[in-house]
Write a protein that holds these residues in place. Structure first.
Motif, PDB file in Angstrom:
ATOM      1  N   UNK A 222      10.996  -8.905 -28.856  1.00 31.40           N
ATOM      2  CA  UNK A 222      11.669  -9.351 -27.622  1.00 31.40           C
ATOM      3  C   UNK A 222      11.315 -10.805 -27.307  1.00 31.40           C
ATOM      4  N   UNK A 223      10.132 -11.215 -27.771  1.00 34.92           N
ATOM      5  CA  UNK A 223       9.792 -12.635 -27.728  1.00 34.92           C
ATOM      6  C   UNK A 223      10.024 -13.163 -29.133  1.00 34.92           C
ATOM      7  N   UNK A 224      10.951 -14.105 -29.274  1.00 31.86           N
ATOM      8  CA  UNK A 224      11.320 -14.548 -30.621  1.00 31.86           C
ATOM      9  C   UNK A 224      10.654 -15.854 -31.025  1.00 31.86           C
ATOM     10  N   UNK A 225      10.159 -16.621 -30.030  1.00 30.86           N
ATOM     11  CA  UNK A 225       9.509 -17.885 -30.369  1.00 30.86           C
ATOM     12  C   UNK A 225       8.455 -18.214 -29.327  1.00 30.86           C
ATOM     13  N   UNK A 226       7.299 -18.638 -29.807  1.00 32.57           N
ATOM     14  CA  UNK A 226       6.192 -19.025 -28.932  1.00 32.57           C
ATOM     15  C   UNK A 226       5.707 -20.388 -29.390  1.00 32.57           C
ATOM     16  N   UNK A 227       5.678 -21.331 -28.476  1.00 32.08           N
ATOM     17  CA  UNK A 227       5.213 -22.670 -28.828  1.00 32.08           C
ATOM     18  C   UNK A 227       4.226 -23.125 -27.752  1.00 32.08           C
ATOM     19  N   UNK A 228       2.948 -23.187 -28.128  1.00 38.57           N
ATOM     20  CA  UNK A 228       1.903 -23.500 -27.154  1.00 38.57           C
ATOM     21  C   UNK A 228       1.305 -24.866 -27.447  1.00 38.57           C
ATOM     22  N   UNK A 229       1.248 -25.705 -26.422  1.00 37.30           N
ATOM     23  CA  UNK A 229       0.627 -27.016 -26.575  1.00 37.30           C
ATOM     24  C   UNK A 229      -0.583 -27.126 -25.657  1.00 37.30           C
ATOM     25  N   UNK A 230      -1.748 -27.188 -26.291  1.00 39.82           N
ATOM     26  CA  UNK A 230      -2.987 -27.338 -25.533  1.00 39.82           C
ATOM     27  C   UNK A 230      -3.004 -28.709 -24.860  1.00 39.82           C
ATOM     28  N   UNK A 231      -2.506 -29.702 -25.576  1.00 37.77           N
ATOM     29  CA  UNK A 231      -2.488 -31.070 -25.055  1.00 37.77           C
ATOM     30  C   UNK A 231      -1.621 -31.187 -23.800  1.00 37.77           C
TER      31      UNK A 231
END
Lengths: 72, 72
Positions: free
Chosen positions: B31-40
């Motif tokens: 159901x979640x197709x893309x995850x993009x995490x930016x720590x910065x």
């Protein structure tokens, strides 16, 4: 109600990690009466009337890896 | 099902923090197709067919502070 003291070995790499765990466990007060987290020792000590499964589930939902746990 | 793209502004202080969020969101696949995490940038971008409330609740359970969110 009788309380138990559990110690969970949790992978925490910064104070943001340990604070996050403290935050979710604090929500279980007053059933959780004491929380003692050591980033250095990678331990989460919890005194509670709740079963360990409840605490373990709550910690797991933080996305942190729980390596082991024991009754103290 | 139609997908939306949400961006959450989350306080993350180390890769352990961002990895924890990635771990809990990964459990919502497919159901979640893309995850993009930016720590910065302190951002969590999620492409999903789920309502934002579901994602927000999941992130909140990590104990991390969610400062804001928006639809992209």
């Amino acid at each position: 109600m009788a309380e138990n003291h559990y110690q969970f070995n949790v992978v925490m790499t910064c104070s943001g990690c340990s604070n996050a765990i403290n935050r979710v466990l604090t929500k279980l007060e007053p059933e959780v009466s004491k929380i003692d987290i050591s980033l250095e020792d990678q331990t989460v000590d919890v005194t509670t009337s709740l079963p360990y499964e409840t605490i373990l589930e709550k910690i797991s939902k933080t996305g942190k890896e729980v390596k082991s746990w024991k009754v103290l």
